[in-house]
Design an enzyme around this catalytic site. Structure first.
Site, PDB file in Angstrom:
ATOM      1  N   THR A  86       0.855  -1.192   0.000  1.00  0.00           N
ATOM      2  CA  THR A  86       0.000   0.000   0.000  1.00  0.00           C
ATOM      3  C   THR A  86       0.890   1.240   0.000  1.00  0.00           C
ATOM      4  O   THR A  86       1.910   1.268   0.698  1.00  0.00           O
ATOM      5  CB  THR A  86      -0.893  -0.004   1.259  1.00  0.00           C
ATOM      6  N   GLU A 106      -3.284  -6.753   6.852  1.00  0.00           N
ATOM      7  CA  GLU A 106      -2.833  -6.565   8.251  1.00  0.00           C
ATOM      8  C   GLU A 106      -3.213  -7.752   9.132  1.00  0.00           C
ATOM      9  O   GLU A 106      -3.575  -7.595  10.295  1.00  0.00           O
ATOM     10  CB  GLU A 106      -3.307  -5.217   8.799  1.00  0.00           C
TER      11      GLU A 106
HETATM   12  N1  CAA Z   1       3.773  -8.328  19.858  1.00  0.00           N
HETATM   13  C1  CAA Z   1       5.062  -8.510  20.238  1.00  0.00           C
HETATM   14  N2  CAA Z   1       5.761  -9.630  19.974  1.00  0.00           N
HETATM   15  C2  CAA Z   1       5.144 -10.614  19.293  1.00  0.00           C
HETATM   16  C3  CAA Z   1       3.802 -10.492  18.848  1.00  0.00           C
HETATM   17  C4  CAA Z   1       3.120  -9.296  19.166  1.00  0.00           C
HETATM   18  N3  CAA Z   1       1.840  -9.092  18.789  1.00  0.00           N
HETATM   19  N4  CAA Z   1       3.463 -11.629  18.200  1.00  0.00           N
HETATM   20  C5  CAA Z   1       4.545 -12.421  18.234  1.00  0.00           C
HETATM   21  N5  CAA Z   1       5.554 -11.811  18.886  1.00  0.00           N
HETATM   22  C6  CAA Z   1       6.883 -12.336  19.177  1.00  0.00           C
HETATM   23  C7  CAA Z   1       6.792 -13.622  19.989  1.00  0.00           C
HETATM   24  O1  CAA Z   1       6.756 -13.349  21.371  1.00  0.00           O
HETATM   25  C8  CAA Z   1       8.070 -14.343  19.590  1.00  0.00           C
HETATM   26  O2  CAA Z   1       9.168 -13.823  20.296  1.00  0.00           O
HETATM   27  P1  CAA Z   1      10.018 -14.752  21.356  1.00  0.00           P
HETATM   28  O3  CAA Z   1      10.476 -15.954  20.575  1.00  0.00           O
HETATM   29  O4  CAA Z   1      11.119 -13.852  21.817  1.00  0.00           O
HETATM   30  O5  CAA Z   1       9.045 -15.127  22.422  1.00  0.00           O
HETATM   31  C9  CAA Z   1       8.258 -13.935  18.155  1.00  0.00           C
HETATM   32  O6  CAA Z   1       7.520 -12.728  17.962  1.00  0.00           O
HETATM   33  C10 CAA Z   1       7.754 -14.972  17.177  1.00  0.00           C
HETATM   34  O7  CAA Z   1       6.412 -15.191  17.478  1.00  0.00           O
HETATM   35  P2  CAA Z   1       5.646 -16.520  17.063  1.00  0.00           P
HETATM   36  O8  CAA Z   1       6.450 -17.713  17.425  1.00  0.00           O
HETATM   37  O9  CAA Z   1       4.270 -16.416  17.613  1.00  0.00           O
HETATM   38  O10 CAA Z   1       5.663 -16.386  15.460  1.00  0.00           O
HETATM   39  P3  CAA Z   1       4.860 -17.168  14.365  1.00  0.00           P
HETATM   40  O11 CAA Z   1       5.796 -17.499  13.281  1.00  0.00           O
HETATM   41  O12 CAA Z   1       4.056 -18.280  14.981  1.00  0.00           O
HETATM   42  O13 CAA Z   1       3.879 -16.034  13.778  1.00  0.00           O
HETATM   43  C11 CAA Z   1       1.884 -14.707  13.629  1.00  0.00           C
HETATM   44  C12 CAA Z   1       2.968 -15.350  14.526  1.00  0.00           C
HETATM   45  C13 CAA Z   1       0.919 -14.076  14.586  1.00  0.00           C
HETATM   46  C14 CAA Z   1       1.161 -15.760  12.803  1.00  0.00           C
HETATM   47  C15 CAA Z   1       2.553 -13.661  12.723  1.00  0.00           C
HETATM   48  O14 CAA Z   1       3.402 -14.254  11.764  1.00  0.00           O
HETATM   49  C16 CAA Z   1       1.555 -12.756  12.004  1.00  0.00           C
HETATM   50  O15 CAA Z   1       1.011 -11.843  12.592  1.00  0.00           O
HETATM   51  N6  CAA Z   1       1.327 -13.019  10.689  1.00  0.00           N
HETATM   52  C17 CAA Z   1       0.484 -12.105   9.879  1.00  0.00           C
HETATM   53  C18 CAA Z   1       1.323 -11.068   9.217  1.00  0.00           C
HETATM   54  C19 CAA Z   1       0.521  -9.867   8.796  1.00  0.00           C
HETATM   55  O16 CAA Z   1      -0.296  -9.343   9.548  1.00  0.00           O
HETATM   56  N7  CAA Z   1       0.793  -9.360   7.604  1.00  0.00           N
HETATM   57  C20 CAA Z   1       0.168  -8.147   7.147  1.00  0.00           C
HETATM   58  C21 CAA Z   1       1.023  -7.478   6.131  1.00  0.00           C
HETATM   59  S1  CAA Z   1       1.153  -5.741   6.292  1.00  0.00           S
HETATM   60  C22 CAA Z   1      -0.204  -5.076   5.551  1.00  0.00           C
HETATM   61  O17 CAA Z   1      -1.148  -5.738   5.202  1.00  0.00           O
HETATM   62  C23 CAA Z   1      -0.174  -3.607   5.443  1.00  0.00           C
HETATM   63  C24 CAA Z   1      -0.959  -3.005   4.341  1.00  0.00           C
HETATM   64  O18 CAA Z   1      -0.464  -2.712   3.278  1.00  0.00           O
HETATM   65  C25 CAA Z   1      -2.364  -2.584   4.579  1.00  0.00           C
END
Ligand code: CAA
Length: 394
Positions: free
Chosen positions: A158, A363
């Site tokens: 975006t 997102e």
């Molecule tokens: N806040 C802070 N830290 C976080 C967090 C959060 N919300 N979520 C995860 N973490 C941290 C975890 O604590 C972990 O750290 P530690 O190992 O130190 O404990 C680390 O991040 C890895 O976390 P996970 O093991 O939970 O990671 P995962 O591989 O299982 O993924 C997920 C987690 C929630 C699925 C993540 O990958 C995710 O949110 N995926 C979606 C991505 C997304 O939203 N993309 C959107 C693109 S941007 C966009 O769309 C913008 C636009 O143009 C409009």
């Protein structure tokens, strides 16, 4: 949490509504159909303070709370979601990310221009093979001593074609998994930044969505955000707040369609009376109003928790999944209330229905929101934590 909007909230609401109706509505159908970017209107949004609403005044922002931002997002999203997604990315991902985690030099150099809308920012996380699975970054940033060398491709960006600044997430050390990911500030006029063709989309058609290619881009060391290895957490933290903005956008889409459906239901008569005198239509309006009210309260609660520095991860995800599903469901119903007229562009509801779909995808998809919510439930073991206001401060 106070359910009454303050004088400031009401003033923001009026200003955003006025701008959306006067400046965005007149050309919105043509922009959508021909994929024309609302360049002039977005510039005006910057001048009116909508592009850096929550940034503190010392960096040129409005210094407002997150509820004010959600209220403005809702009003603008009732009309033009290509404009509101540009606003959302700039405010909640780029500006908030820089203000919260950037160095003073980064804030002076970049935030001051982004907060006023003089420059527009983009957030570059998604890749052809890394969407929901955000840790699988293929873009690399190799440490070359005094700079990083950035290579890779980002998808669905975006503000991709109009932004001056990108926040780019890239892998610096594959062995370290998510701890080997960093975030960088990249200027789009640097050598090696390539911008692909604009995407031809179902909804938010005038939004400036592009693929971006980075080829041997030299990124100065001082443009890394946070400590080495902080990039994945930076992305997650920024997206958690971003989800509140997209949830507010979804409320705006649903509320815009609802307002059109209510107005049409007064004007249109069938079987000798206005169609809202028929229970089949009246009950649709009742369900819309109820769900929109619930979604808005969830959005405002998540916004309030963010401002109170509580852990709002779960409430932001709940607000996004619920509001986006309300937007999809009730824009379909608003088209149905309009009958055949709902199917033509002139009546605006078909566009809102097409726009609603993306709120369930970007997102973090609805499925990812459910991953986040269920992990929080299992971790904290307390379903009611967000409702009670999660005493734990972060
Ligand atoms: N806040 C802070 N830290 C976080 C967090 C959060 N919300 N979520 C995860 N973490 C941290 C975890 O604590 C972990 O750290 P530690 O190992 O130190 O404990 C680390 O991040 C890895 O976390 P996970 O093991 O939970 O990671 P995962 O591989 O299982 O993924 C997920 C987690 C929630 C699925 C993540 O990958 C995710 O949110 N995926 C979606 C991505 C997304 O939203 N993309 C959107 C693109 S941007 C966009 O769309 C913008 C636009 O143009 C409009």
């Amino acid at each position: 949490m106070n359910f009454e909007l303050t004088e400031e909230h009401l003033a923001v609401q009026e200003a955003a509504r006025d701008f959306a109706q006067k400046e965005l509505k007149p050309g919105v159908i043509e922009r959508d159909s021909k994929m024309i970017h609302a360049t002039e209107q977005i510039k005006m949004m910057g001048e009116l303070g909508f592009m850096g609403m929550m940034v503190s005044p010392e960096y040129g922002g409005g210094g407002m709370d997150t509820i004010s931002y959600c209220i403005a997002m809702e009003e603008i999203s009732k009309v033009d979601n290509s404009a509101s997604v540009a606003m959302s990315v700039n405010n909640s991902l780029v500006c908030w990310g820089l203000e919260t985690y950037g160095t003073e030099e980064q804030k002076q150099k970049y935030l001051t221009k982004l907060a006023t809308g003089e420059w527009i920012g983009a957030f570059c996380l998604s890749e052809p093979e890394a969407g929901s699975d955000a840790t699988s970054q293929q873009t690399t940033a190799i440490d070359m001593g005094d700079h990083y060398l950035l290579n890779g491709t980002k998808n669905w960006i975006t503000n991709g074609g109009t932004s001056k600044v990108h926040l780019v997430i890239a892998q610096t050390d594959r062995e370290k998994g998510h701890r080997g990911i960093n975030a960088f500030i990249v200027e789009t006029d640097w050598d090696g930044v390539g911008i692909g063709a604009k995407e031809d989309k179902l909804g938010i058609r005038s939004s400036d969505t592009h693929t971006i290619m980075y080829t041997d881009v030299k990124v100065p060391k001082e443009n890394r955000i946070g400590e080495d290895g902080f990039g994945f957490k930076f992305a997650m933290k920024v997206l958690t707040g971003g989800r509140i903005g997209i949830a507010a956008q979804a409320v705006g889409i649903a509320a815009g369609a609802y307002e059109l459906a209510v107005a049409y239901s007064h004007e249109r008569a069938a079987f000798g009376k206005p169609i809202n005198q028929h229970q089949a239509v009246a009950f649709k309006l009742a369900d819309m109003a109820t769900d929109i009210d619930a979604a808005r309260m969830m959005v405002h609660r998540a916004a309030w928790m963010k401002d109170e520095h509580m852990d709002y991860t779960m409430s932001a995800a709940m607000a996004k999944v619920f509001a986006s599903e309300v937007a999809m469901k009730h824009t379909v119903e608003a088209v149905q209330v309009h009958g055949g007229y709902g199917f033509v562009k002139e009546y605006h509801v078909e566009r809102l229905m097409r726009d609603a779909k993306i709120t369930q995808i970007y997102e973090g998809t609805s499925e990812i929101q459910r991953v986040v919510i269920s992990r929080e439930i299992i971790k904290k073991g307390n379903l009611y934590a967000p409702i009670l206001g999660a005493p734990e401060k972060v």
